[in-house]
Design an enzyme around this catalytic site. Structure first.
Site, PDB file in Angstrom:
ATOM      1  N   TYR A 162       0.824  -1.205   0.000  1.00 22.34           N
ATOM      2  CA  TYR A 162       0.000   0.000   0.000  1.00 22.34           C
ATOM      3  C   TYR A 162       0.854   1.250   0.000  1.00 22.34           C
ATOM      4  O   TYR A 162       0.410   2.341  -0.351  1.00 22.34           O
ATOM      5  CB  TYR A 162      -0.908   0.029   1.242  1.00 22.34           C
ATOM      6  CG  TYR A 162      -0.121   0.193   2.503  1.00 22.34           C
ATOM      7  CD1 TYR A 162       0.243   1.461   2.945  1.00 22.34           C
ATOM      8  CD2 TYR A 162       0.344  -0.917   3.196  1.00 22.34           C
ATOM      9  CE1 TYR A 162       1.032   1.625   4.057  1.00 22.34           C
ATOM     10  CE2 TYR A 162       1.128  -0.764   4.308  1.00 22.34           C
ATOM     11  CZ  TYR A 162       1.476   0.506   4.735  1.00 22.34           C
ATOM     12  OH  TYR A 162       2.273   0.660   5.820  1.00 22.34           O
ATOM     13  N   GLY A 163       2.114   1.110   0.462  1.00 26.89           N
ATOM     14  CA  GLY A 163       2.963   2.275   0.583  1.00 26.89           C
ATOM     15  C   GLY A 163       3.944   2.111   1.726  1.00 26.89           C
ATOM     16  O   GLY A 163       4.352   0.984   2.041  1.00 26.89           O
ATOM     17  N   ASP A 202      -8.940  -6.851  11.846  1.00 28.04           N
ATOM     18  CA  ASP A 202      -7.533  -7.240  11.658  1.00 28.04           C
ATOM     19  C   ASP A 202      -6.728  -7.040  12.933  1.00 28.04           C
ATOM     20  O   ASP A 202      -5.625  -6.488  12.896  1.00 28.04           O
ATOM     21  CB  ASP A 202      -6.911  -6.478  10.486  1.00 28.04           C
ATOM     22  CG  ASP A 202      -5.631  -7.145   9.986  1.00 28.04           C
ATOM     23  OD1 ASP A 202      -5.440  -8.350  10.271  1.00 28.04           O
ATOM     24  OD2 ASP A 202      -4.819  -6.479   9.331  1.00 28.04           O
TER      25      ASP A 202
END
Lengths: 420, 316
Positions: A27-28, A161
Site C-alpha cells: 500500500y505504501g 484485523d
C-alpha cells in the site's frame, strides 16, 4: 486564491520533517517524522485530544496503485474506510490521527507516533534469557485493548484485523489500536459483510466462524482475535500458528484446514452440542477432513493444560513478578469460545474478575492501570527506525501480512523482526 | 459517530446556524465579485433540484441505491460551501461525489464504469479520462477534511414510523419528503432526526389523498403539499410554541377522523420527546417554502446558467 479548486490545501513538506523509515507494504510506506524544524509557512502545534502536544508522528503514505502512474486511479476502498473511520473516531485506546494530506497523487495519513507495539514487546521477551511479560503489564494491556475495542463496537465498527503488530504501545504505556484499513461499519449494511471482503483477519487470529465460511459475522470475530493475542502475550508465541491455504486462481476461498487443525490441537474440534449453528456453516462438511490430516485434534491438549504448561515454561520466578491467577485462564477460555453467540463481548470481558476481581475493585491488586508499564523497571528498546530509505519488504509471513483482499490489493506492512 | 450523532463530525464540523451559513455564502461572493457578477445563479434550491434530478437519472442508469445518492448530495452541499459553484464543472463534481459515496456506502463502482456512465448520461461532462475523477476525488476529500461518514434521516424515519404506526402511504410520503429535503439547506442546519420528524409531521398533516408512485424523489409530491402549505405556514408562524402550531394544523385536518387520531398521537409523542420543536417548525417552514419555490423551477434555465459559466472556465 488558487484558480483551480482542485489544488491541495496543505503540503506535507511544509509541516513535517521525515526522520526515518519504519516499514513498507504494497500500500505504501510508513515514516517517522517530527514537526518542521525550519518552517516557511505558519505552523500550528498539533495536539492530542487531551491537549498534550504531539511530539513525533508516524506518516503512512499510500502510494498510487502503480509506481510511476501518471494518472489518478481512484483511491482504494480500504484507504477510504481508514481515512473516514480514523477521522470520525476518537478514544484513548485508539491511535490518534493528526491529519490527512492529499498531495500529488499520494495520501499521507499523519498519526501520533507510538514507540512500541505488542509484537515488538513479545519479541523482546522471547529473546534469551526468555522472560515473561509481567502480569500487571499483561492485565493493563488487555484492559486497554478491550476498552478500545468496546468503543469501536459501540460505534458499530468491526476492526477485522486485530493482531499484535497492529496494537501500538506508547512510551507512556498507553495501548493504541491501529490500522483500521480493514475496519468497517456494520450497522445495517446494504450488502452482507461477506460480499465485500471475502477474506478478513490474518490467518492465526481468524475466528472459527470465518474459517468455516460464515456469510454473516459479528464483532465477536474481534474478540476471538483478542483471545489469541492474550494467549500470545502469555506464551510469547502464536497459540494457533497455522499455514494459510492460498486462494486459487478462480477466486474461490479455500477451506483453511491447517489453521482449523491448529485450533483443534488445543481446543478439540467444535461440536454441534456446544455450537448449535455449527451445522449451518458452509464448510461444516469439511470439518471431518481435519482429523484425517491432523490426528492430534482427536487428542487435544485442552486449554487448561495449555495454560498450566505455558505458565510453568515461563520464568515467573521472582516474587516481585507473580504469574497471573486462574481468572486469566477463565477469561481466555471465554474469549476462545467456539460459538460466537456465547463468546464474551468486549463489554462483558471488561467486567470479568480478571480485571475487577471478585469484589469489583480488583481484589487488592486494584483496577488495571492505563499505563501498562506502571511499576516496571525494564525499559523496552525503541522502535527501529532506519535512516536510509532501503525497504526490506520481506513478504509472506502470515503473522505479519494481511491476506489477499479481493476488493483491493492492499497488504499489511511487513514487519522485519518477526520471529518464526 | 455512529453511536451518538452529537459526537459525530457531522454535528461538530458540518452543522451550521443560519447566520453562519449565510455568512459563508456572502464571503464567497465577496471574494469572487467578478465571478458572481458575470454569472448570477438561479435560486440555489432550483440548482439543487436540477442536480438531484440529474443524480437520479444517473442512479437509475447504474441501479444505485438511495443511500449513496443521499450521501453524494451532502458531499456536494459541503463542497460548495467551500468552493464557488461557478468555478467548478458541476457534472464532474456530481460524478465524483457519486463515485466517492458508493465507496463509502460499501457499494463501490469502478472508476472507468463511473466515467462511462456519467459521460453517456451527460454530454456536458467534457471529461474523457478517469484520472480526472480521481483528481477531483482528492480535492473533494481534502475539502471535506476527510469527514465522510454521514448520518441521514432515513434511519430515524424508519424507527419513528414504526413507533407511531404510520400507514404505508404516510411512510412513503414521509420518505419522499426526506428526499426533497436534500434540495434545501436543512442537512447543513439540523440533525437528521429533526428532518425525519418534520417529514413525518408533514406526511401526517398532508396525508396523501390518493397514493402516488414512490420514486427516488418526491418531486411529484410537490403538487400535493402546496394545497396545505398556506395553512401550515400560517400556523407555524403565528406562534413560536409548538402547541399553537400543532393546534393550528389540527384545524386543517378536521373531518378526517383517522388522521386526527394519528395527529393527536403525534402531538403527544412530540410533547413527550425532547425534540427541539423550534427546529422542527423551522424545518417545516423550509420545506413548505421549498415546495413554493419548486412551482417556478425551470430545468432549462438551470442548465443554461451552468453551461454559460462552464463555457467561460471549463472548471478544470
Amino acid at each position: 486564491m488558487n484558480s483551480t479548486p482542485y489544488a491541495p490545501h496543505r503540503h506535507i513538506n511544509d509541516h513535517y520533517d521525515i526522520v526515518g523509515f519504519i516499514s513498507s507494504g504494497t500500500y505504501g510506506r510508513v515514516y517517522k517524522a517530527i514537526s518542521k524544524r525550519n518552517p516557511t509557512v505558519p505552523q500550528t502545534k498539533p495536539t492530542h485530544p487531551d491537549g498534550r502536544p504531539v511530539e513525533a508522528f508516524a506518516i503512512k503514505k499510500f502510494k498510487p496503485d502503480k509506481e510511476g502512474e501518471l494518472q489518478y486511479t481512484g483511491i482504494s476502498q480500504s484507504a477510504i474506510r481508514e481515512m473516514a473511520l480514523c477521522t470520525e473516531l476518537s478514544h484513548p485506546a485508539l491511535i490518534h490521527l493528526v491529519e490527512i494530506i492529499l498531495e500529488s497523487k499520494c495520501i499521507f495519513m499523519v498519526f501520533e507516533y507510538a514507540e512500541h507495539d505488542l509484537l515488538q514487546i513479545i519479541h523482546h521477551h522471547s529473546l534469551l534469557p526468555r522472560t515473561p511479560i509481567p502480569s500487571s503489564t499483561l492485565r493493563s494491556c488487555m484492559f486497554q485493548l478491550l476498552s478500545g475495542l468496546l468503543y469501536l463496537h459501540q460505534n458499530w465498527v468491526i476492526h477485522r484485523d486485530l493482531k499484535p503488530a497492529n496494537i501500538m504501545v506508547t512510551s507512556k504505556g498507553s495501548i493504541k489500536i491501529g490500522d483500521l484499513g480493514l475496519a468497517r461499519l456494520f450497522y445495517k449494511p446494504l450488502l452482507p459483510l461477506f460480499s465485500g471482503d471475502k477474506v478478513v483477519v490474518t490467518i492465526w487470529y481468524r475466528a472459527p466462524e470465518l474459517l468455516l465460511g460464515s456469510r454473516h459475522y459479528t464483532p465477536a470475530i474481534d474478540l476471538w482475535a483478542v483471545g489469541c493475542i492474550f494467549a500470545e502475550l502469555l506464551s510469547l508465541r502464536p497459540i494457533f500458528k497455522g499455514e494459510e491455504a492460498k486462494q486459487d486462481s478462480k477466486k474461490a476461498v479455500p477451506f483453511q484446514r491447517n489453521q482449523m487443525g491448529k485450533i483443534g490441537e488445543v481446543l478439540g474440534l467444535p461440536r454441534k452440542q456446544d455450537w448449535p449453528l455449527l451445522v449451518a456453516m458452509p464448510e461444516y462438511p469439511n470439518l471431518q477432513s481435519v482429523s484425517m490430516h491432523n490426528p492430534a485434534v482427536s487428542r487435544p491438549v485442552g486449554l487448561d493444560k495449555w495454560y498450566r504448561n505455558t505458565l510453568s515454561n515461563q520464568n515467573y520466578s521472582q516474587p516481585s513478578n507473580p504469574p497471573p491467577d486462574d481468572s486469566a485462564l477463565d477469561l481466555l477460555r471465554k474469549l476462545l469460545e467456539y460459538d460466537p453467540l456465547k463468546r464474551l463481548s468486549a463489554e462483558k470481558a471488561l467486567e470479568h474478575p480478571y480485571f475487577i476481581g471478585e469484589d469489583g475493585r480488583g481484589d487488592g491488586k486494584g483496577l488495571p492501570s492505563w499505563n501498562c508499564f506502571e511499576g516496571l523497571e525494564t525499559k523496552y528498546p525503541a522502535r527501529k527506525v532506519s535512516s536510509e530509505g532501503n525497504e526490506h519488504a520481506t513478504g509472506s509471513l502470515p503473522g505479519t501480512k494481511r491476506s489477499g483482499l479481493p476488493d483491493d490489493s492492499l497488504l499489511r506492512p511487513t514487519q522485519k523482526r518477526r520471529e518464526v | 459517530m455512529a453511536a451518538n450523532f452529537y459526537d459525530s463530525s457531522q454535528a461538530k464540523f458540518w452543522t451550521f446556524t443560519k447566520p453562519e451559513l449565510a455568512n459563508i455564502r456572502q464571503e464567497q461572493e465577496k471574494t469572487n465579485p467578478q465571478l458572481f457578477a458575470k454569472h448570477p445563479m438561479p435560486d440555489h434550491r432550483h440548482i439543487n433540484i436540477f442536480l438531484q434530478g440529474n443524480l437520479c437519472k444517473l442512479a437509475k442508469r447504474m441501479a444505485l441505491r438511495q443511500q449513496p445518492l443521499a450521501t453524494a448530495q451532502i458531499y456536494m452541499k459541503r463542497f460548495y460551501t467551500q468552493v464557488p459553484f461557478q468555478r467548478t464543472n458541476p457534472y464532474l463534481i456530481m460524478t465524483t461525489a457519486v463515485y466517492l459515496a458508493c465507496k463509502m456506502e460499501e457499494s463501490p463502482q469502478h472508476i472507468r464504469l463511473m466515467l462511462g456512465e456519467a459521460a453517456r448520461q451527460w454530454a456536458e461532462l467534457g471529461v474523457t479520462e478517469s484520472g480526472k475523477i480521481g483528481e477531483c476525488e482528492f480535492a473533494m476529500i481534502s475539502t471535506l477534511r476527510s469527514r465522510l461518514i454521514l448520518h441521514h434521516p432515513y434511519r430515524s424515519l424508519g424507527e419513528f414510523s414504526s413507533t407511531l404506526g404510520l400507514s404505508p402511504e404516510e411512510q412513503s410520503l414521509a420518505h419522499n419528503i426526506v428526499n426533497d429535503s436534500y434540495n434545501t439547506d436543512l442537512p447543513l442546519l439540523h440533525p437528521p432526526h429533526v428532518i425525519a420528524i418534520t417529514a413525518i409531521f408533514l406526511a401526517v398533516v398532508l396525508r396523501p389523498a390518493n397514493s402516488q408512485p414512490a420514486g427516488l424523489t418526491a418531486h411529484s409530491t410537490a403538487h400535493t403539499p402546496v394545497g396545505g402549505a398556506g395553512a401550515i405556514q400560517g400556523a407555524a408562524m403565528s406562534g413560536p410554541a409548538a402547541q399553537s402550531a400543532l393546534a393550528g394544523i389540527g384545524i386543517w385536518g378536521q373531518g378526517r377522523q383517522v388522521g386526527q387520531q394519528r395527529l393527536a398521537k403525534l402531538v403527544d409523542w412530540l410533547a413527550d420527546s425532547r425534540v427541539d420543536m423550534n427546529a422542527v417548525i423551522d424545518a417545516t417552514q423550509e420545506m413548505v417554502s421549498l415546495y413554493d419555490v419548486w412551482e417556478s423551477y425551470n430545468e432549462r434555465s438551470c442548465k443554461e446558467a451552468i453551461s454559460r459559466f462552464m463555457k467561460d472556465s471549463p472548471g478544470k
